[in-house]
Design a protein around this motif. Structure first.
Motif, PDB file in Angstrom:
ATOM      1  N   ARG A 117       0.838  -1.208   0.000  1.00  0.00           N
ATOM      2  CA  ARG A 117       0.000   0.000   0.000  1.00  0.00           C
ATOM      3  C   ARG A 117       0.876   1.262   0.000  1.00  0.00           C
ATOM      4  O   ARG A 117       0.544   2.256  -0.624  1.00  0.00           O
TER       5      ARG A 117
ATOM      6  N   HIS B 242      -4.336  -1.643  -7.842  1.00  0.00           N
ATOM      7  CA  HIS B 242      -5.051  -1.981  -6.611  1.00  0.00           C
ATOM      8  C   HIS B 242      -4.139  -2.750  -5.673  1.00  0.00           C
ATOM      9  O   HIS B 242      -3.332  -3.555  -6.121  1.00  0.00           O
TER      10      HIS B 242
ATOM     11  N   ASP C  22      -6.231  -4.130   1.412  1.00  0.00           N
ATOM     12  CA  ASP C  22      -6.061  -3.213   2.543  1.00  0.00           C
ATOM     13  C   ASP C  22      -5.878  -3.893   3.892  1.00  0.00           C
ATOM     14  O   ASP C  22      -5.735  -3.215   4.912  1.00  0.00           O
TER      15      ASP C  22
HETATM   16 MG    MG Z   1      -9.276  -0.430  -1.388  1.00  0.00          MG
END
Ligand code: MG
Ligand code: GTP
Length: 149
Positions: free
Chosen positions: A85, A115, A118
């Motif tokens: 991320r 993408h 998370d």
């Molecule tokens: Mg997301």
């Protein structure tokens, strides 16, 4: 072991950024365990992004993700979910730090090229959603002792 689902969205494929994006995860030292080019059906896009169903941009998001082939990837490593991320950068590419994928390669939230899962739970959920069992490989990279002590 921790794993994350990374996907190069249709804009990343169309713009010729596949090699560049894969390189960033490879060079960091994570292990690639799944990789395919794939035309995503509408139902799968809706399932993947089901938490966003109530958002006004949801139909546009589904159109975007199904607008062309995506590159589906499974990556493995200690702390891979949060680290990926960080490598990807903020959702809005204009707020993403230089040096991140979105910070370097994109300008709009609706075209943010990649993408990343998370949470570790969503990493497992999404890999199971996008890959069949025989499509994943467990292997030992020769560089492993040079990456971890
Ligand atoms: Mg997301
Ligand atoms: P993903 O890694 O794709 O899940 O992005 P994210 O975790 O950084 O953001 P989030 O899960 O909140 O949103 C998922 C995706 O929906 C984003 O990456 C965008 O592609 C899209 N999206 C989010 N917010 C907006 C918005 O306000 N407008 C538009 N057009 N798309 C949005």
């Amino acid at each position: 072991v921790e794993e994350t689902y990374i996907m190069i969205k249709p804009d990343g494929v169309q713009r010729g950024l596949v090699g560049e994006i894969i390189s960033r995860f490879e060079k960091k030292g994570f292990k690639l365990t799944g990789l395919k080019l794939f035309q995503c059906p509408k139902e799968l896009a809706e399932e993947h992004y089901k938490d966003l169903k109530s958002k006004s941009f949801f139909p546009k998001l589904i159109d975007y993700i199904t607008s062309g082939p995506v590159v589906c990837m499974a990556w493995e490593g200690i702390g891979v979910v949060a680290s990926a991320r960080k490598l990807i950068g903020a959702t809005n590419p204009l707020n993403a730090e230089p040096g991140t994928i979105r910070g370097d390669l994109a300008v709009q939230t609706g075209r943010n090229v990649v993408h990343g899962s998370d949470s570790p739970e969503n990493g497992k959920r999404e890999i199971a959603l996008w890959f069949k069992e025989g499509e994943l490989s467990s292997w030992t990279p020769v560089q492993e002792p040079w990456l971890t002590e």
